[in-house]
Design a protein around this motif. Structure first.
Motif, short mmCIF file in Angstrom:
data_model
loop_
_atom_site.label_atom_id
_atom_site.label_comp_id
_atom_site.label_asym_id
_atom_site.label_seq_id
_atom_site.Cartn_x
_atom_site.Cartn_y
_atom_site.Cartn_z
N GLU A 48 0.86 -1.20 -0.17
CA GLU A 48 -0.17 -0.04 -0.07
C GLU A 48 0.86 1.48 0.00
O GLU A 48 0.66 2.27 -0.43
CB GLU A 48 -0.87 0.07 1.08
N ASN A 49 1.93 1.20 0.77
CA ASN A 49 3.04 2.40 0.81
C ASN A 49 3.53 2.75 -0.83
O ASN A 49 3.81 3.64 -0.94
CB ASN A 49 4.07 2.09 1.67
N ILE A 50 3.50 1.66 -1.68
CA ILE A 50 4.06 1.80 -3.03
C ILE A 50 3.05 2.21 -3.99
O ILE A 50 3.30 3.19 -4.72
CB ILE A 50 4.81 0.61 -3.35
N THR A 51 1.57 1.58 -3.73
CA THR A 51 0.66 1.84 -4.56
C THR A 51 -0.17 3.22 -4.33
O THR A 51 -0.63 3.89 -5.27
CB THR A 51 -0.16 0.54 -4.84
N LEU A 52 -0.14 3.38 -2.91
CA LEU A 52 -0.76 4.65 -2.59
C LEU A 52 -2.39 4.76 -3.28
O LEU A 52 -2.47 5.81 -3.83
CB LEU A 52 -0.24 5.81 -2.88
N GLY A 53 -2.86 3.76 -3.53
CA GLY A 53 -4.19 3.88 -3.97
C GLY A 53 -4.30 3.35 -5.53
O GLY A 53 -5.50 3.46 -5.98
N HIS A 54 -3.07 3.69 -6.08
CA HIS A 54 -3.41 3.18 -7.67
C HIS A 54 -3.43 1.65 -7.87
O HIS A 54 -2.95 0.73 -6.89
CB HIS A 54 -2.02 3.59 -8.13
N ASP A 55 -4.00 1.34 -9.26
CA ASP A 55 -4.27 -0.02 -9.34
C ASP A 55 -3.14 -0.79 -9.94
O ASP A 55 -3.14 -1.17 -11.17
CB ASP A 55 -5.35 0.16 -10.33
N ALA B 177 7.91 5.85 -6.75
CA ALA B 177 7.71 6.82 -7.77
C ALA B 177 8.09 5.91 -9.16
O ALA B 177 7.40 6.51 -10.21
CB ALA B 177 9.15 7.63 -7.74
N MET B 178 8.70 4.95 -9.30
CA MET B 178 8.89 4.09 -10.38
C MET B 178 7.72 3.19 -10.93
O MET B 178 7.47 3.34 -11.94
CB MET B 178 10.10 2.94 -10.50
N CYS B 179 6.93 2.93 -9.94
CA CYS B 179 5.58 2.15 -10.18
C CYS B 179 4.57 3.18 -10.94
O CYS B 179 3.83 2.75 -11.81
CB CYS B 179 4.73 1.77 -9.05
N LYS B 180 4.66 4.43 -10.52
CA LYS B 180 3.77 5.35 -11.12
C LYS B 180 3.95 5.55 -12.70
O LYS B 180 3.20 5.89 -13.43
CB LYS B 180 4.04 6.65 -10.46
N GLU B 181 5.25 4.98 -13.19
CA GLU B 181 5.54 5.40 -14.54
C GLU B 181 5.21 6.58 -15.03
O GLU B 181 4.66 7.01 -16.28
CB GLU B 181 4.87 4.19 -15.38
#
Ligand code: ATP
Ligand code: MG
Length: 223
Positions: free
Chosen positions: A98-105, A155-159
Protein backbone atom coordinates in the motif's frame (compact mmCIF):
# COMPACT_ATOMS: atom_id res chain seq x y z
CA UNK A 1 10.19 24.88 -35.07
CA UNK A 2 8.44 22.08 -36.99
CA UNK A 3 5.43 20.16 -35.63
CA UNK A 4 7.53 17.07 -34.98
CA UNK A 5 9.97 19.16 -32.92
CA UNK A 6 7.08 20.59 -30.90
CA UNK A 7 5.90 17.09 -30.02
CA UNK A 8 9.20 16.43 -28.31
CA UNK A 9 8.72 19.13 -25.68
CA UNK A 10 7.83 17.74 -22.28
CA UNK A 11 7.74 20.92 -20.23
CA UNK A 12 7.55 24.59 -21.01
CA UNK A 13 8.28 26.82 -18.04
CA UNK A 14 7.73 30.43 -18.92
CA UNK A 15 8.80 33.43 -16.83
CA UNK A 16 7.87 31.99 -13.46
CA UNK A 17 8.47 33.85 -10.23
CA UNK A 18 7.57 32.72 -6.73
CA UNK A 19 7.34 34.33 -3.29
CA UNK A 20 6.57 32.80 0.09
CA UNK A 21 4.28 35.53 1.45
CA UNK A 22 6.25 38.65 0.58
CA UNK A 23 9.68 36.97 0.44
CA UNK A 24 10.73 36.60 -3.20
CA UNK A 25 12.38 33.22 -3.84
CA UNK A 26 12.39 32.61 -7.61
CA UNK A 27 12.78 35.29 -10.27
CA UNK A 28 11.70 35.04 -13.87
CA UNK A 29 12.72 31.46 -14.63
CA UNK A 30 12.15 30.12 -18.14
CA UNK A 31 13.15 26.61 -19.23
CA UNK A 32 12.11 24.24 -21.97
CA UNK A 33 12.64 20.54 -21.26
CA UNK A 34 12.70 18.00 -24.08
CA UNK A 35 11.25 14.51 -23.68
CA UNK A 36 13.91 12.12 -22.46
CA UNK A 37 16.23 14.89 -21.34
CA UNK A 38 18.19 14.53 -18.10
CA UNK A 39 18.80 17.83 -16.38
CA UNK A 40 20.82 18.39 -13.24
CA UNK A 41 20.34 21.47 -11.05
CA UNK A 42 23.03 22.59 -8.63
CA UNK A 43 23.22 25.61 -6.36
CA UNK A 44 23.87 26.71 -2.82
CA UNK A 45 21.58 25.86 0.06
CA UNK A 46 18.54 28.12 0.24
CA UNK A 47 18.75 29.40 -3.35
CA UNK A 48 15.34 27.97 -4.29
CA UNK A 49 16.00 24.55 -5.86
CA UNK A 50 13.38 22.63 -3.87
CA UNK A 51 10.86 25.42 -4.35
CA UNK A 52 11.41 25.19 -8.10
CA UNK A 53 10.93 21.40 -8.08
CA UNK A 54 7.73 21.75 -6.04
CA UNK A 55 6.37 24.08 -8.72
CA UNK A 56 7.36 21.60 -11.45
CA UNK A 57 5.63 18.86 -9.46
CA UNK A 58 2.40 20.83 -9.24
CA UNK A 59 2.73 21.09 -5.45
CA UNK A 60 3.09 24.89 -5.47
CA UNK A 61 1.66 27.42 -7.90
CA UNK A 62 4.01 30.07 -9.28
CA UNK A 63 3.16 33.63 -8.21
CA UNK A 64 3.46 34.62 -11.87
CA UNK A 65 4.35 32.95 -15.15
CA UNK A 66 3.24 29.50 -16.31
CA UNK A 67 4.23 25.85 -16.16
CA UNK A 68 3.03 23.56 -18.90
CA UNK A 69 3.79 19.84 -18.76
CA UNK A 70 2.54 17.70 -21.64
CA UNK A 71 -0.07 20.32 -22.41
CA UNK A 72 -1.34 20.57 -18.82
CA UNK A 73 -0.98 23.64 -16.65
CA UNK A 74 -3.42 23.00 -13.80
CA UNK A 75 -1.43 21.67 -10.79
CA UNK A 76 -3.74 18.67 -10.20
CA UNK A 77 -3.27 17.61 -13.87
CA UNK A 78 0.48 18.24 -13.73
CA UNK A 79 0.77 15.94 -10.70
CA UNK A 80 -0.50 12.97 -12.76
CA UNK A 81 2.53 13.23 -15.06
CA UNK A 82 5.17 13.67 -12.40
CA UNK A 83 6.86 11.37 -9.86
CA UNK A 84 8.95 12.81 -7.05
CA UNK A 85 11.65 11.41 -4.77
CA UNK A 86 12.59 13.80 -1.99
CA UNK A 87 15.41 13.85 0.52
CA UNK A 88 13.59 11.67 3.03
CA UNK A 89 10.84 9.19 2.36
CA UNK A 90 7.42 9.69 3.87
CA UNK A 91 6.26 6.22 4.84
CA UNK A 92 2.70 5.76 6.02
CA UNK A 93 1.15 3.34 8.55
CA UNK A 94 0.10 0.86 5.86
CA UNK A 95 1.55 -2.28 4.29
CA UNK A 96 4.62 -2.17 2.03
CA UNK A 97 2.38 -2.82 -0.99
CA UNK A 98 0.00 0.00 0.00
CA UNK A 99 2.92 2.35 0.68
CA UNK A 100 4.07 1.83 -2.88
CA UNK A 101 0.72 1.83 -4.69
CA UNK A 102 -0.85 4.70 -2.68
CA UNK A 103 -4.27 3.72 -3.98
CA UNK A 104 -3.21 3.25 -7.60
CA UNK A 105 -4.24 0.05 -9.30
CA UNK A 106 -0.78 -1.54 -9.78
CA UNK A 107 -0.55 -5.33 -9.97
CA UNK A 108 1.41 -7.20 -7.34
CA UNK A 109 3.63 -8.52 -10.13
CA UNK A 110 4.59 -5.05 -11.33
CA UNK A 111 5.33 -3.89 -7.77
CA UNK A 112 7.51 -6.97 -7.19
CA UNK A 113 9.40 -6.24 -10.41
CA UNK A 114 10.21 -2.70 -9.27
CA UNK A 115 11.15 -3.93 -5.78
CA UNK A 116 13.66 -6.22 -7.46
CA UNK A 117 15.07 -3.31 -9.48
CA UNK A 118 15.66 -1.33 -6.29
CA UNK A 119 17.23 -4.38 -4.56
CA UNK A 120 14.50 -4.73 -1.94
CA UNK A 121 12.69 -7.88 -3.05
CA UNK A 122 14.82 -10.33 -1.09
CA UNK A 123 14.34 -8.34 2.11
CA UNK A 124 10.58 -7.91 1.51
CA UNK A 125 10.14 -11.64 0.88
CA UNK A 126 11.94 -12.40 4.14
CA UNK A 127 9.34 -10.46 6.19
CA UNK A 128 6.49 -12.37 7.89
CA UNK A 129 3.79 -11.23 5.46
CA UNK A 130 6.10 -10.45 2.54
CA UNK A 131 4.90 -7.54 0.44
CA UNK A 132 1.78 -7.28 2.61
CA UNK A 133 3.74 -6.75 5.82
CA UNK A 134 2.31 -3.85 7.80
CA UNK A 135 4.91 -1.14 7.84
CA UNK A 136 3.42 0.85 10.71
CA UNK A 137 5.05 -1.55 13.14
CA UNK A 138 8.37 -1.49 11.37
CA UNK A 139 8.80 1.93 9.81
CA UNK A 140 11.30 2.85 12.54
CA UNK A 141 13.23 -0.36 11.96
CA UNK A 142 13.91 0.47 8.31
CA UNK A 143 17.32 1.81 7.47
CA UNK A 144 17.47 5.15 5.68
CA UNK A 145 18.58 3.30 2.55
CA UNK A 146 15.62 0.89 2.67
CA UNK A 147 13.20 3.78 3.19
CA UNK A 148 14.64 5.67 0.20
CA UNK A 149 14.53 2.52 -1.95
CA UNK A 150 10.83 2.20 -1.08
CA UNK A 151 10.33 5.84 -2.08
CA UNK A 152 12.09 5.16 -5.40
CA UNK A 153 9.93 2.06 -5.95
CA UNK A 154 6.82 4.18 -5.31
CA UNK A 155 7.97 6.75 -7.86
CA UNK A 156 8.95 4.17 -10.50
CA UNK A 157 5.66 2.23 -10.25
CA UNK A 158 3.76 5.37 -11.17
CA UNK A 159 5.46 5.32 -14.60
CA UNK A 160 5.05 9.07 -14.95
CA UNK A 161 6.98 10.65 -17.86
CA UNK A 162 8.77 13.16 -15.60
CA UNK A 163 10.83 12.12 -12.56
CA UNK A 164 11.92 14.82 -10.13
CA UNK A 165 14.73 13.99 -7.72
CA UNK A 166 15.42 16.35 -4.82
CA UNK A 167 18.66 15.17 -3.22
CA UNK A 168 17.29 11.64 -2.84
CA UNK A 169 20.40 10.35 -1.06
CA UNK A 170 21.35 13.42 1.00
CA UNK A 171 20.26 11.81 4.29
CA UNK A 172 22.35 8.66 3.73
CA UNK A 173 25.97 7.84 4.49
CA UNK A 174 28.30 7.87 1.49
CA UNK A 175 28.37 4.15 0.73
CA UNK A 176 24.59 3.68 1.16
CA UNK A 177 24.05 6.78 -0.98
CA UNK A 178 26.21 5.34 -3.76
CA UNK A 179 24.37 2.02 -3.74
CA UNK A 180 20.91 3.66 -3.67
CA UNK A 181 22.00 5.89 -6.54
CA UNK A 182 23.15 2.83 -8.49
CA UNK A 183 19.68 1.28 -8.00
CA UNK A 184 18.07 4.48 -9.16
CA UNK A 185 20.27 4.55 -12.27
CA UNK A 186 19.33 0.92 -12.98
CA UNK A 187 15.62 1.75 -12.73
CA UNK A 188 15.84 4.78 -14.99
CA UNK A 189 18.19 3.33 -17.61
CA UNK A 190 15.45 1.76 -19.78
CA UNK A 191 15.70 3.98 -22.86
CA UNK A 192 12.39 2.67 -24.26
CA UNK A 193 10.58 4.62 -21.50
CA UNK A 194 12.26 7.85 -22.59
CA UNK A 195 11.99 9.07 -19.01
CA UNK A 196 12.74 12.74 -18.40
CA UNK A 197 14.63 13.54 -15.20
CA UNK A 198 15.26 16.75 -13.30
CA UNK A 199 17.72 16.03 -10.50
CA UNK A 200 18.68 18.52 -7.79
CA UNK A 201 21.88 17.55 -6.02
CA UNK A 202 24.99 18.89 -4.35
CA UNK A 203 26.91 15.88 -5.72
CA UNK A 204 27.84 16.69 -9.32
CA UNK A 205 29.29 13.20 -9.74
CA UNK A 206 25.68 11.89 -9.72
CA UNK A 207 25.02 13.91 -12.87
CA UNK A 208 27.49 12.07 -15.06
CA UNK A 209 26.03 11.56 -18.52
CA UNK A 210 23.26 14.13 -17.98
CA UNK A 211 22.34 16.32 -20.95
CA UNK A 212 22.53 19.63 -19.08
CA UNK A 213 23.65 20.85 -15.69
CA UNK A 214 22.02 24.14 -14.71
CA UNK A 215 23.04 26.40 -11.88
CA UNK A 216 20.60 28.18 -9.61
CA UNK A 217 21.79 31.25 -7.78
CA UNK A 218 19.70 33.63 -5.71
CA UNK A 219 16.45 32.40 -7.26
CA UNK A 220 17.64 32.72 -10.86
CA UNK A 221 18.24 29.64 -12.99
CA UNK A 222 21.16 30.00 -15.38
CA UNK A 223 20.34 27.87 -18.43
N1 ATP B 1 7.36 27.03 3.44
C1 ATP B 1 8.20 28.05 3.44
N2 ATP B 1 7.84 29.26 3.92
C2 ATP B 1 8.68 30.32 3.90
N3 ATP B 1 9.94 30.27 3.40
C3 ATP B 1 10.34 29.09 2.89
C4 ATP B 1 9.52 27.92 2.89
N4 ATP B 1 10.19 26.92 2.32
C5 ATP B 1 11.40 27.41 1.97
N5 ATP B 1 11.49 28.71 2.31
C6 ATP B 1 12.65 29.61 2.08
O1 ATP B 1 12.82 29.71 0.67
C7 ATP B 1 14.20 29.74 0.33
C8 ATP B 1 14.48 28.64 -0.70
O2 ATP B 1 14.24 27.38 -0.09
P1 ATP B 1 14.48 26.01 -0.88
O3 ATP B 1 14.06 24.93 0.05
O4 ATP B 1 13.79 26.09 -2.19
O5 ATP B 1 16.06 26.04 -1.09
P2 ATP B 1 17.04 24.91 -1.64
O6 ATP B 1 17.85 25.52 -2.75
O7 ATP B 1 16.27 23.68 -1.95
O8 ATP B 1 18.01 24.66 -0.39
P3 ATP B 1 18.74 23.30 0.08
O9 ATP B 1 19.90 23.08 -0.86
O10 ATP B 1 19.19 23.61 1.48
O11 ATP B 1 17.72 22.19 0.04
C9 ATP B 1 14.96 29.59 1.62
O12 ATP B 1 15.34 30.88 2.04
C10 ATP B 1 13.95 29.02 2.59
O13 ATP B 1 14.22 29.43 3.89
MG1 MG C 1 16.24 21.75 -1.13
Amino acid sequence: MSNSDKKQILADISHISFSYDTKPILQDISLTIQKGERIGIVGESGCGKSTFLKILAGLLRPSSGSVNILGKSVPSDIRKNVSVVMQSAMLLPMTIFENITLGHDYSEGSVRKVLEQVSLLEWVDSLPDGIHTYLGDRADELSGGQAQRLAIARAMCKEAPLLLLDEPTASLDASTAASVMASLDACTADSSRNLTIVHVTHQVEYLKGYDRILRMEGGTLYV
